[in-house]
Scaffold this motif. Structure first.
Motif, mmCIF file in Angstrom:
data_model
loop_
_atom_site.group_PDB
_atom_site.id
_atom_site.type_symbol
_atom_site.label_atom_id
_atom_site.label_comp_id
_atom_site.label_asym_id
_atom_site.label_seq_id
_atom_site.Cartn_x
_atom_site.Cartn_y
_atom_site.Cartn_z
ATOM 1 N N ASP A 163 -37.330 -6.801 -43.885
ATOM 2 C CA ASP A 163 -38.289 -6.254 -45.181
ATOM 3 C C ASP A 163 -36.654 -6.202 -46.662
ATOM 4 O O ASP A 163 -36.795 -6.436 -47.614
ATOM 5 C CB ASP A 163 -39.215 -5.855 -45.523
ATOM 6 C CG ASP A 163 -40.391 -5.312 -44.792
ATOM 7 O OD1 ASP A 163 -40.464 -6.543 -45.105
ATOM 8 O OD2 ASP A 163 -40.582 -4.267 -44.591
ATOM 9 N N VAL A 164 -35.418 -6.289 -45.875
ATOM 10 C CA VAL A 164 -34.127 -6.007 -45.871
ATOM 11 C C VAL A 164 -33.489 -6.807 -46.089
ATOM 12 O O VAL A 164 -33.156 -6.545 -44.620
ATOM 13 C CB VAL A 164 -34.039 -4.435 -46.436
ATOM 14 C CG1 VAL A 164 -32.948 -4.299 -47.035
ATOM 15 C CG2 VAL A 164 -34.827 -3.580 -47.402
ATOM 16 N N TRP A 165 -32.619 -7.466 -46.320
ATOM 17 C CA TRP A 165 -31.480 -8.450 -46.083
ATOM 18 C C TRP A 165 -30.099 -7.692 -46.508
ATOM 19 O O TRP A 165 -30.016 -7.478 -47.721
ATOM 20 C CB TRP A 165 -31.192 -10.237 -46.137
ATOM 21 C CG TRP A 165 -32.730 -10.801 -45.892
ATOM 22 C CD1 TRP A 165 -33.498 -10.271 -45.520
ATOM 23 C CD2 TRP A 165 -32.529 -11.874 -46.507
ATOM 24 N NE1 TRP A 165 -34.359 -10.741 -44.787
ATOM 25 C CE2 TRP A 165 -33.653 -12.097 -45.253
ATOM 26 C CE3 TRP A 165 -32.473 -12.591 -46.662
ATOM 27 C CZ2 TRP A 165 -34.628 -13.709 -45.298
ATOM 28 C CZ3 TRP A 165 -32.733 -13.835 -46.764
ATOM 29 C CH2 TRP A 165 -34.330 -14.381 -46.078
ATOM 30 N N ARG A 166 -29.206 -7.166 -45.917
ATOM 31 C CA ARG A 166 -28.108 -6.622 -45.740
ATOM 32 C C ARG A 166 -26.995 -7.331 -46.080
ATOM 33 O O ARG A 166 -26.492 -7.740 -44.942
ATOM 34 C CB ARG A 166 -27.466 -5.285 -45.325
ATOM 35 C CG ARG A 166 -29.075 -4.018 -45.537
ATOM 36 C CD ARG A 166 -28.878 -3.397 -44.436
ATOM 37 N NE ARG A 166 -29.828 -2.657 -44.282
ATOM 38 C CZ ARG A 166 -30.517 -1.185 -45.533
ATOM 39 N NH1 ARG A 166 -29.911 -1.570 -46.768
ATOM 40 N NH2 ARG A 166 -31.237 -0.746 -45.734
ATOM 41 N N PHE A 167 -25.760 -7.911 -47.099
ATOM 42 C CA PHE A 167 -25.238 -8.451 -46.818
ATOM 43 C C PHE A 167 -23.497 -7.796 -47.401
ATOM 44 O O PHE A 167 -23.427 -6.986 -47.942
ATOM 45 C CB PHE A 167 -24.999 -9.915 -47.908
ATOM 46 C CG PHE A 167 -26.276 -11.254 -47.337
ATOM 47 C CD1 PHE A 167 -25.747 -12.026 -47.158
ATOM 48 C CD2 PHE A 167 -28.003 -10.156 -48.322
ATOM 49 C CE1 PHE A 167 -27.413 -12.798 -46.504
ATOM 50 C CE2 PHE A 167 -28.617 -11.093 -47.902
ATOM 51 C CZ PHE A 167 -28.187 -12.592 -47.575
ATOM 52 N N SER A 168 -22.594 -9.127 -47.640
ATOM 53 C CA SER A 168 -21.633 -8.283 -46.858
ATOM 54 C C SER A 168 -20.077 -9.640 -47.245
ATOM 55 O O SER A 168 -20.389 -10.091 -46.792
ATOM 56 C CB SER A 168 -20.374 -7.064 -46.243
ATOM 57 O OG SER A 168 -20.825 -7.477 -45.041
ATOM 58 N N ASN A 169 -19.196 -9.496 -47.986
ATOM 59 C CA ASN A 169 -18.487 -9.861 -48.289
ATOM 60 C C ASN A 169 -16.030 -9.214 -47.169
ATOM 61 O O ASN A 169 -17.033 -8.404 -46.830
ATOM 62 C CB ASN A 169 -18.145 -10.480 -49.617
ATOM 63 C CG ASN A 169 -17.507 -9.806 -50.133
ATOM 64 O OD1 ASN A 169 -16.997 -8.359 -50.025
ATOM 65 N ND2 ASN A 169 -17.787 -9.936 -51.488
ATOM 66 N N ALA A 170 -15.866 -10.415 -47.544
ATOM 67 C CA ALA A 170 -14.785 -9.854 -47.524
ATOM 68 C C ALA A 170 -14.063 -8.865 -47.608
ATOM 69 O O ALA A 170 -12.495 -8.055 -47.327
ATOM 70 C CB ALA A 170 -13.708 -11.288 -46.866
ATOM 71 N N ALA A 171 -14.520 -8.606 -49.234
ATOM 72 C CA ALA A 171 -13.507 -7.461 -50.062
ATOM 73 C C ALA A 171 -14.478 -6.145 -49.687
ATOM 74 O O ALA A 171 -13.687 -5.302 -50.051
ATOM 75 C CB ALA A 171 -13.960 -8.060 -51.220
ATOM 76 N N GLY A 172 -15.056 -5.786 -48.553
ATOM 77 C CA GLY A 172 -16.347 -4.935 -48.688
ATOM 78 C C GLY A 172 -17.722 -4.626 -49.033
ATOM 79 O O GLY A 172 -17.988 -3.893 -49.677
ATOM 80 N N GLU A 173 -17.633 -5.138 -50.072
ATOM 81 C CA GLU A 173 -19.022 -5.273 -51.148
ATOM 82 C C GLU A 173 -20.516 -5.442 -49.754
ATOM 83 O O GLU A 173 -20.025 -5.832 -49.075
ATOM 84 C CB GLU A 173 -19.064 -6.376 -52.466
ATOM 85 C CG GLU A 173 -17.897 -6.506 -53.636
ATOM 86 C CD GLU A 173 -18.203 -7.543 -53.903
ATOM 87 O OE1 GLU A 173 -18.648 -7.009 -55.211
ATOM 88 O OE2 GLU A 173 -17.606 -8.536 -54.268
ATOM 89 N N GLU A 174 -21.298 -4.302 -50.312
ATOM 90 C CA GLU A 174 -22.491 -4.277 -49.885
ATOM 91 C C GLU A 174 -23.245 -4.870 -50.546
ATOM 92 O O GLU A 174 -23.169 -4.084 -51.583
ATOM 93 C CB GLU A 174 -22.324 -3.565 -48.766
ATOM 94 C CG GLU A 174 -22.010 -3.754 -47.208
ATOM 95 C CD GLU A 174 -21.619 -2.147 -46.368
ATOM 96 O OE1 GLU A 174 -22.867 -1.204 -47.307
ATOM 97 O OE2 GLU A 174 -20.647 -2.045 -45.784
ATOM 98 N N VAL A 175 -24.439 -5.621 -50.408
ATOM 99 C CA VAL A 175 -25.814 -5.680 -50.991
ATOM 100 C C VAL A 175 -27.039 -6.071 -50.240
ATOM 101 O O VAL A 175 -26.782 -6.376 -49.614
ATOM 102 C CB VAL A 175 -25.856 -6.937 -52.096
ATOM 103 C CG1 VAL A 175 -26.741 -7.209 -53.206
ATOM 104 C CG2 VAL A 175 -24.132 -7.396 -53.053
#
Length: 308
Positions: A202-214
């Motif tokens: 029920d929750v998708w957690r994403f991150s990018n190379a800059a360290g951001e998490e959404v």
């Protein structure tokens, strides 16, 4: 120097205590009843204590007998395990191996790989169980399993075979109609298909190379307990889904699906080979596990770069 323990008498006594019978122990050990009786008497004489009371109608361990039986039973089990392990290492693998694997990976890759193993090991048979559920290996009587996950610490032994990349995909028709998301927050305005066995479906957690998490909460028209079951709906333009690479590669190569948000990633997962950690491993199980490790540590489809 102190005398060595009478290991034979201890083993015989452990069987007597287990079967609650001199005759039962004699049958299991392929010894005469007299030999069993003499071994117990020899042990009592050495220890200078009575280990059991026996009449024609009653069999009962003394306090000393119960204490010794527990330790002797462990000793016997360990010795039998050591002998079994040594034998298994010196003989041709034979017998049944119970293997569990995820449904889609099992159908596409595991099942096609087994004929070669079985041809090489004609005395081995395999009971293959396919399910996306996390199987209790010990409780279910399985010898080993392939699992796709971010494994938590457990009592199982685990060997990491390869990373599994999840790519957010959708059909060209869907993207033409609804637009191409570039940030996880954009998914709040899109239809998202769901897989029931994701760690947090029920929750998708994403991150990018800059360290951001959404984190986003996906909403859409279809939820399934198998990723492959979502493929037809993805290709039909019903929504987006982070499909594993071993499923999505062919539809991407043929143009039925496209990847989006390629600079954002879900938490990493991998294909692992797991097995119960206790006790010796039969030669048939070791042979299959080694074969699976070799097979799935390299490329599995055209363009797969793992192992190269």
């Amino acid at each position: 120097m102190s005398r060595l323990p009478d290991l034979e008498a201890l083993a015989i006594f452990a069987k007597v205590a287990e079967t609650q019978s001199f005759s039962g122990a004699a049958d299991q050990l392929a010894l005469s009843k007299a030999t069993v009786s003499k071994a117990v008497a020899r042990l009592e004489q050495q220890l200078k204590t009575t280990l059991l009371h026996r009449t024609s109608r009653r069999f009962a361990l003394t306090d000393a007998g119960r204490s010794l039986a527990a330790r002797a039973g462990l000793m016997l089990a360990e010795a039998e395990g050591a002998v079994s392990e040594a034998l298994d290492m010196s003989v041709t693998p034979r017998g049944l191996v119970r293997l569990a694997a995820p449904m889609s990976f099992g159908m596409a890759y595991v099942a096609p790989a087994l004929p070669q193993f079985l041809a090489t090991h004609p005395d081995v048979s395999i009971d293959l169980h396919l399910s996306d559920e996390v199987i209790d290996l010990v409780g279910g009587g399985f010898d080993c399993a392939l699992r796709i996950a971010a494994l938590e610490d457990s009592s199982l032994t685990a060997r990491r075979l390869r990373p599994v990349n999840r790519m957010l995909v959708a059909s060209p028709a869907y993207l033409a109609q609804r637009g191409r998301p570039t940030h996880p927050d954009d998914l709040n305005r899109h239809a998202c298909l769901c897989y029931a066995y994701m760690p947090t479906p029920d929750v998708w957690r994403f991150s990018n190379a800059a360290g951001e998490e959404v984190a986003v909460r996906p909403r859409g028209p279809l939820r399934a307990n198998n990723s492959d079951a979502l493929t037809a709906s993805l290709c039909a333009g019903l929504g987006l889904f982070p499909q594993p690479d071993f499923i999505a590669w062919k539809d991407i190569a043929d143009g039925r699906l496209e990847t989006v948000m390629t600079d954002w990633r879900l938490p990493p997962i991998a294909l692992h080979l797991v097995a119960p950690s206790s006790g010796p491993r039969p030669a048939r199980v070791t042979a299959l596990m080694d074969y699976l490790a070799r097979t799935f540590s390299g490329p599995l489809w055209p363009g797969d770069t793992v192992g190269r």
